[in-house]
Design a protein around this motif. Structure first.
Motif, short mmCIF file in Angstrom:
data_model
loop_
_atom_site.label_atom_id
_atom_site.label_comp_id
_atom_site.label_asym_id
_atom_site.label_seq_id
_atom_site.Cartn_x
_atom_site.Cartn_y
_atom_site.Cartn_z
N LEU A 118 32.85 -1.24 -11.11
CA LEU A 118 31.63 -1.93 -11.55
C LEU A 118 30.39 -1.08 -11.28
O LEU A 118 29.45 -1.08 -12.08
CB LEU A 118 31.50 -3.28 -10.85
CG LEU A 118 32.57 -4.31 -11.22
CD1 LEU A 118 32.29 -5.63 -10.51
CD2 LEU A 118 32.65 -4.50 -12.71
N GLU A 119 30.40 -0.36 -10.15
CA GLU A 119 29.27 0.53 -9.85
C GLU A 119 29.16 1.64 -10.89
O GLU A 119 28.07 2.09 -11.21
CB GLU A 119 29.43 1.13 -8.45
CG GLU A 119 29.19 0.16 -7.32
CD GLU A 119 29.55 0.75 -5.95
OE1 GLU A 119 29.68 2.00 -5.84
OE2 GLU A 119 29.69 -0.03 -5.01
N ALA A 120 30.30 2.08 -11.41
CA ALA A 120 30.32 3.17 -12.38
C ALA A 120 29.84 2.72 -13.76
O ALA A 120 29.40 3.54 -14.57
CB ALA A 120 31.73 3.75 -12.48
N LEU A 121 29.92 1.41 -14.05
CA LEU A 121 29.52 0.88 -15.36
C LEU A 121 28.01 0.96 -15.55
O LEU A 121 27.25 0.51 -14.70
CB LEU A 121 29.92 -0.58 -15.50
CG LEU A 121 31.32 -0.92 -15.95
CD1 LEU A 121 31.54 -2.42 -15.87
CD2 LEU A 121 31.61 -0.42 -17.33
N ILE A 122 27.60 1.53 -16.68
CA ILE A 122 26.18 1.52 -17.03
C ILE A 122 26.06 0.90 -18.42
O ILE A 122 27.07 0.64 -19.09
CB ILE A 122 25.55 2.93 -16.99
CG1 ILE A 122 26.28 3.86 -17.97
CG2 ILE A 122 25.56 3.49 -15.58
CD1 ILE A 122 25.60 5.21 -18.14
N GLU A 123 24.86 0.66 -18.85
CA GLU A 123 24.63 0.03 -20.15
C GLU A 123 25.35 0.80 -21.25
O GLU A 123 25.29 2.03 -21.32
CB GLU A 123 23.13 -0.02 -20.45
CG GLU A 123 22.81 -0.83 -21.68
CD GLU A 123 21.31 -1.03 -21.87
OE1 GLU A 123 20.92 -1.34 -23.01
OE2 GLU A 123 20.56 -0.88 -20.89
N GLY A 124 26.06 0.06 -22.10
CA GLY A 124 26.81 0.67 -23.19
C GLY A 124 28.27 0.93 -22.85
O GLY A 124 29.09 1.11 -23.74
#
Length: 193
Positions: free
Chosen positions: A54-60
């Motif tokens: 989840l920390e690695a997830l960014i917009e898009g």
């Protein structure tokens, strides 16, 4: 550039994530964007590798999982999680869901996810009811419920009680039996009672 972040999980250390990993890699997730929890229940709020994913997830970006139960157990939690991802501008893609992918970035995918989350929770609750029913029926029938077999027999406990009554220290007798003093006392009381 949008990335696919993969997450795989197994509940026990003896289970393998090989199949999940193969499916995620085949779906386009890069190996260094793959996060795996071993021996972590889906019911737990904190899952170390899931948190890292989840920390690695960014917009898009899109979080990719193989099956819905890798995400969690309750419909409410799964829907809240999908809403959180949507608010962050990230998507959720579930592989192997009814023969195809479900992507929450689309309206149809979002609706299907909601329905499948409710069905997954219902399936979990039905399994739980069956287990509870089975255990109660086995208990009523006086059948063995599983668990670790006793290594120390009641006869050995009775002999140990005689040693303690003869003046041997209980802690030493318990140690000689290979059990804790508390277990020795509990087993002794069960035989006396």
């Amino acid at each position: 550039m949008a990335k696919l972040i993969g997450y795989a999980r197994v509940s026990t250390r003896q289970q393998s994530t090989d199949r999940q990993q193969a499916d995620l890699l085949a779906a386009g997730v890069r190996r260094d964007d793959l996060y795996i929890d071993h021996g972590v229940s889906g019911a737990r709020a904190s899952r170390p590798q899931f948190d890292r994913a989840l920390e690695a997830l960014i917009e898009g970006d899109t979080l990719v999982i193989t099956t819905l139960d890798r995400l969690g157990r309750s419909t409410q939690n799964m829907l809240a999680f999908a809403d959180e991802l949507r608010a962050r501008g990230a998507g959720l893609r579930v592989l192997n869901l009814g023969g195809g992918d479900v992507d929450t970035k689309t309206p149809m995918g979002s609706m299907l996810f909601t329905i499948m989350a409710a069905l997954a929770q219902m399936e979990h609750e039905i399994k739980r009811e069956r287990v509870i029913d089975s255990v109660s029926k086995r208990r009523e029938a006086g059948k063995h419920l599983g668990g670790r077999p006793r290594r120390i027999t009641d006869s050995q406990i009775r002999n140990a009680i005689r040693l303690v009554e003869g003046g041997e220290p209980a802690a030493q007798v318990a140690r000689d039996l290979g059990m804790s003093r508390a277990t020795f006392y509990r087993r002794s009381q069960a035989l006396k009672g």
